[in-house]
Design a protein around this motif. Sequence first.
Motif, PDB file in Angstrom:
ATOM      1  N   GLY A   1      -2.806 -11.840   0.973  1.00 47.40           N
ATOM      2  CA  GLY A   1      -3.826 -12.671   0.343  1.00 47.40           C
ATOM      3  C   GLY A   1      -4.944 -11.820  -0.233  1.00 47.40           C
ATOM      4  O   GLY A   1      -6.093 -12.238  -0.262  1.00 47.40           O
ATOM      5  N   GLY A   2      -4.609 -10.604  -0.697  1.00 42.48           N
ATOM      6  CA  GLY A   2      -5.615  -9.710  -1.291  1.00 42.48           C
ATOM      7  C   GLY A   2      -5.461  -9.652  -2.800  1.00 42.48           C
ATOM      8  O   GLY A   2      -4.443 -10.073  -3.342  1.00 42.48           O
ATOM      9  N   GLU A   3      -6.470  -9.103  -3.461  1.00 45.26           N
ATOM     10  CA  GLU A   3      -6.402  -9.031  -4.927  1.00 45.26           C
ATOM     11  C   GLU A   3      -5.437  -7.940  -5.388  1.00 45.26           C
ATOM     12  O   GLU A   3      -4.759  -8.098  -6.396  1.00 45.26           O
ATOM     13  CB  GLU A   3      -7.795  -8.728  -5.508  1.00 45.26           C
ATOM     14  CG  GLU A   3      -8.752  -9.906  -5.429  1.00 45.26           C
ATOM     15  CD  GLU A   3     -10.139  -9.550  -5.975  1.00 45.26           C
ATOM     16  OE1 GLU A   3     -11.049 -10.357  -5.751  1.00 45.26           O
ATOM     17  OE2 GLU A   3     -10.317  -8.478  -6.607  1.00 45.26           O
ATOM     18  N   ALA A   4      -5.422  -6.817  -4.692  1.00 47.79           N
ATOM     19  CA  ALA A   4      -4.613  -5.678  -5.142  1.00 47.79           C
ATOM     20  C   ALA A   4      -4.223  -4.806  -3.958  1.00 47.79           C
ATOM     21  O   ALA A   4      -4.846  -4.868  -2.896  1.00 47.79           O
ATOM     22  CB  ALA A   4      -5.406  -4.847  -6.148  1.00 47.79           C
ATOM     23  N   ALA A   5      -3.171  -4.012  -4.167  1.00 49.43           N
ATOM     24  CA  ALA A   5      -2.716  -3.077  -3.137  1.00 49.43           C
ATOM     25  C   ALA A   5      -2.401  -1.743  -3.802  1.00 49.43           C
ATOM     26  O   ALA A   5      -2.131  -1.681  -5.002  1.00 49.43           O
ATOM     27  CB  ALA A   5      -1.468  -3.623  -2.442  1.00 49.43           C
ATOM     28  N   LEU A   6      -2.436  -0.697  -3.001  1.00 51.32           N
ATOM     29  CA  LEU A   6      -2.062   0.633  -3.487  1.00 51.32           C
ATOM     30  C   LEU A   6      -1.166   1.286  -2.442  1.00 51.32           C
ATOM     31  O   LEU A   6      -1.486   1.279  -1.257  1.00 51.32           O
ATOM     32  CB  LEU A   6      -3.334   1.474  -3.707  1.00 51.32           C
ATOM     33  CG  LEU A   6      -3.158   2.818  -4.399  1.00 51.32           C
ATOM     34  CD1 LEU A   6      -2.552   2.650  -5.791  1.00 51.32           C
ATOM     35  CD2 LEU A   6      -4.515   3.521  -4.523  1.00 51.32           C
ATOM     36  N   SER A   7      -0.031   1.817  -2.915  1.00 50.72           N
ATOM     37  CA  SER A   7       0.923   2.422  -1.980  1.00 50.72           C
ATOM     38  C   SER A   7       0.698   3.924  -1.877  1.00 50.72           C
ATOM     39  O   SER A   7       0.182   4.563  -2.805  1.00 50.72           O
ATOM     40  CB  SER A   7       2.353   2.121  -2.435  1.00 50.72           C
ATOM     41  OG  SER A   7       2.582   2.656  -3.723  1.00 50.72           O
ATOM     42  N   PHE A   8       1.097   4.474  -0.748  1.00 42.80           N
ATOM     43  CA  PHE A   8       0.958   5.907  -0.471  1.00 42.80           C
ATOM     44  C   PHE A   8       2.226   6.427   0.198  1.00 42.80           C
ATOM     45  O   PHE A   8       3.061   5.638   0.661  1.00 42.80           O
ATOM     46  CB  PHE A   8      -0.241   6.158   0.455  1.00 42.80           C
ATOM     47  CG  PHE A   8      -1.572   5.919  -0.190  1.00 42.80           C
ATOM     48  CD1 PHE A   8      -2.254   6.940  -0.821  1.00 42.80           C
ATOM     49  CD2 PHE A   8      -2.125   4.644  -0.190  1.00 42.80           C
ATOM     50  CE1 PHE A   8      -3.484   6.705  -1.433  1.00 42.80           C
ATOM     51  CE2 PHE A   8      -3.349   4.402  -0.796  1.00 42.80           C
ATOM     52  CZ  PHE A   8      -4.036   5.437  -1.419  1.00 42.80           C
ATOM     53  N   ALA A   9       2.325   7.749   0.286  1.00 42.21           N
ATOM     54  CA  ALA A   9       3.516   8.385   0.837  1.00 42.21           C
ATOM     55  C   ALA A   9       3.713   8.122   2.327  1.00 42.21           C
ATOM     56  O   ALA A   9       4.817   8.255   2.844  1.00 42.21           O
ATOM     57  CB  ALA A   9       3.453   9.897   0.590  1.00 42.21           C
ATOM     58  N   SER A  10       2.638   7.757   3.033  1.00 48.25           N
ATOM     59  CA  SER A  10       2.727   7.462   4.471  1.00 48.25           C
ATOM     60  C   SER A  10       1.491   6.671   4.863  1.00 48.25           C
ATOM     61  O   SER A  10       0.526   6.586   4.085  1.00 48.25           O
ATOM     62  CB  SER A  10       2.788   8.768   5.290  1.00 48.25           C
ATOM     63  OG  SER A  10       1.561   9.457   5.181  1.00 48.25           O
ATOM     64  N   GLY A  11       1.515   6.146   6.073  1.00 43.47           N
ATOM     65  CA  GLY A  11       0.333   5.452   6.581  1.00 43.47           C
ATOM     66  C   GLY A  11      -0.851   6.402   6.672  1.00 43.47           C
ATOM     67  O   GLY A  11      -1.978   6.039   6.319  1.00 43.47           O
ATOM     68  N   MET A  12      -0.623   7.622   7.128  1.00 46.87           N
ATOM     69  CA  MET A  12      -1.706   8.607   7.236  1.00 46.87           C
ATOM     70  C   MET A  12      -2.288   8.934   5.864  1.00 46.87           C
ATOM     71  O   MET A  12      -3.505   9.097   5.722  1.00 46.87           O
ATOM     72  CB  MET A  12      -1.203   9.892   7.922  1.00 46.87           C
ATOM     73  CG  MET A  12      -1.151   9.827   9.444  1.00 46.87           C
ATOM     74  SD  MET A  12      -2.695   9.310  10.238  1.00 46.87           S
ATOM     75  CE  MET A  12      -3.814  10.653   9.796  1.00 46.87           C
ATOM     76  N   ALA A  13      -1.425   9.056   4.849  1.00 45.10           N
ATOM     77  CA  ALA A  13      -1.914   9.341   3.485  1.00 45.10           C
ATOM     78  C   ALA A  13      -2.830   8.205   3.023  1.00 45.10           C
ATOM     79  O   ALA A  13      -3.865   8.442   2.390  1.00 45.10           O
ATOM     80  CB  ALA A  13      -0.749   9.522   2.521  1.00 45.10           C
ATOM     81  N   ALA A  14      -2.459   6.961   3.359  1.00 44.84           N
ATOM     82  CA  ALA A  14      -3.255   5.805   2.943  1.00 44.84           C
ATOM     83  C   ALA A  14      -4.620   5.810   3.631  1.00 44.84           C
ATOM     84  O   ALA A  14      -5.667   5.632   2.988  1.00 44.84           O
ATOM     85  CB  ALA A  14      -2.502   4.510   3.275  1.00 44.84           C
ATOM     86  N   ILE A  15      -4.622   6.026   4.950  1.00 41.04           N
ATOM     87  CA  ILE A  15      -5.870   5.972   5.723  1.00 41.04           C
ATOM     88  C   ILE A  15      -6.792   7.130   5.326  1.00 41.04           C
ATOM     89  O   ILE A  15      -7.996   6.960   5.127  1.00 41.04           O
ATOM     90  CB  ILE A  15      -5.556   5.988   7.239  1.00 41.04           C
ATOM     91  CG1 ILE A  15      -4.818   4.689   7.612  1.00 41.04           C
ATOM     92  CG2 ILE A  15      -6.825   6.152   8.068  1.00 41.04           C
ATOM     93  CD1 ILE A  15      -4.154   4.726   8.982  1.00 41.04           C
ATOM     94  N   CYS A  16      -6.201   8.311   5.171  1.00 35.61           N
ATOM     95  CA  CYS A  16      -6.971   9.499   4.794  1.00 35.61           C
ATOM     96  C   CYS A  16      -7.590   9.303   3.408  1.00 35.61           C
ATOM     97  O   CYS A  16      -8.776   9.595   3.194  1.00 35.61           O
ATOM     98  CB  CYS A  16      -6.028  10.692   4.811  1.00 35.61           C
ATOM     99  SG  CYS A  16      -6.859  12.232   4.650  1.00 35.61           S
ATOM    100  N   ALA A  17      -6.801   8.777   2.469  1.00 37.71           N
ATOM    101  CA  ALA A  17      -7.307   8.552   1.106  1.00 37.71           C
ATOM    102  C   ALA A  17      -8.455   7.547   1.128  1.00 37.71           C
ATOM    103  O   ALA A  17      -9.472   7.732   0.442  1.00 37.71           O
ATOM    104  CB  ALA A  17      -6.186   8.057   0.202  1.00 37.71           C
ATOM    105  N   LEU A  18      -8.314   6.500   1.925  1.00 38.98           N
ATOM    106  CA  LEU A  18      -9.366   5.478   1.983  1.00 38.98           C
ATOM    107  C   LEU A  18     -10.662   6.065   2.539  1.00 38.98           C
ATOM    108  O   LEU A  18     -11.746   5.884   1.986  1.00 38.98           O
ATOM    109  CB  LEU A  18      -8.910   4.288   2.840  1.00 38.98           C
ATOM    110  CG  LEU A  18      -9.944   3.179   3.027  1.00 38.98           C
ATOM    111  CD1 LEU A  18     -10.285   2.513   1.697  1.00 38.98           C
ATOM    112  CD2 LEU A  18      -9.459   2.129   4.021  1.00 38.98           C
ATOM    113  N   ILE A  19     -10.547   6.804   3.644  1.00 37.73           N
ATOM    114  CA  ILE A  19     -11.745   7.373   4.271  1.00 37.73           C
ATOM    115  C   ILE A  19     -12.425   8.364   3.325  1.00 37.73           C
ATOM    116  O   ILE A  19     -13.642   8.318   3.120  1.00 37.73           O
ATOM    117  CB  ILE A  19     -11.387   8.033   5.625  1.00 37.73           C
ATOM    118  CG1 ILE A  19     -11.000   6.949   6.642  1.00 37.73           C
ATOM    119  CG2 ILE A  19     -12.544   8.884   6.148  1.00 37.73           C
ATOM    120  CD1 ILE A  19     -10.484   7.482   7.980  1.00 37.73           C
TER     121      ILE A  19
END
Length: 402
Positions: free
Chosen positions: A80-98
């Motif tokens: 139920g979000g406006e947009a999503a962005l995929s990453f190579a792993s969960g850690m890549a996603a969390i690290c990129a966000l922080i």
Amino acid sequence: MSDQKPVSHEATLALHAGAGQRHIGEPASAPPMMATSFFTHPDAVGFSANDLNEAVPHFYTRWSNPTLELLETRLAALEGGEAALSFASGMAAICALILNRLGSGDHLVLSNVCYAGVAELAHDILPKHGIAATPVDTSNPEAVAAAMRPNTKLVHIETPANPILRLSDVAAVAEIARSGGAELSVDATIATPLGMKPLALGADYVVHSLTKYICGHGDALGGAVIGRQDRIAALRKGSLIHLGGSLSPFAAWLILRGMETLAPRMVMHEANARRVEAFLADHPKVRSVFWPGSSRHPQHNLAARQMRNFSGLLAFSAKADGGALARRLAERLQVVSYAVSLGKTKSLLFYIPTDDILRSSFHLEGEEACSYRDWAGDGVFRFSVGLEDQDDIIADLDQALG
Ligand SMILES: *Cc1c(COP(=O)(O)O)cnc(C)c1O
């Protein structure tokens, strides 16, 4: 249990969201996999990420790719979000966000019990970049409020938290973050989009390790961040493209195929976990067992309030010598695999000794260490209950526990 939409609608989204207009003659099975690193097109595109805007066509797969776009659209629909962005792993996603939301001089508040990689990122890496991090017991909203500073930009919680399945109240923490001028990100990997809707509860971002339940088959790594359109566009421009942790189209294709069965898998994971939790709770060698769907879980009321599917992950500890029991289980289990990871079709069990994880990952002391020990004892068995026949899982545990 709650007044949110029924899961049946989501079962359809997990299969069809983002697929677009249907044309006669197109394949009805798997989505197309765009195995290419780059694209031709007649319009000139700048070479800088700074030229990126919504009108720019697919150009280079580190920026975007149609298979990744389909996965992102489907994940955003499920959350139920406006947009999503995929990453190579969960850690890549969390690290990129922080790294996207915080810079030198900023402050992060995070769950003091969470995925070990995130705890270590906050303790070992972020301070080198001038980002201060305060781990707190986010199951206690007052502790979150007390940890907020004027420069706190992000609060990151994980609920249920790996590995003890302690919960945090998303709505309460969202309120504290907002009134402190910070954003909230929620790692909902264990709950999945079918179990919880953090954005609807007030979070700014949901993060997932797609490697776990969403892929479900243990054959691809992936991660995602879901949130507001402008924030996700900034994350693509400011972190994905330059840090480079892009998902491969083949991994995205495997994850999309796994997602087709996410809804029925989660129903079955939950049903099997319910049965295993009851078996373990009665077992003479088991000291305690934690599964949010059980009324034995100390935060079951919160679970019932913010979750609609309680997932298939449970945690238990042994009455005596967990290490010895772990070796025994590793040797004797036949149906269940003694292995790391979680959220796979097949049952997985792994032992995490308390002294080790407190020292190497969580760095907890005093009252916080005591609280972890209350849940985990001398070590916690993290059990990702799979889709095997319930009787076979129980019989395997029974013979292996002895
Ligand atoms: C596995 C996991 C991660 C990290 O994901 P990877 O895909 O292994 O990088 C983050 N958070 C939670 C809760 C996880 O279980």
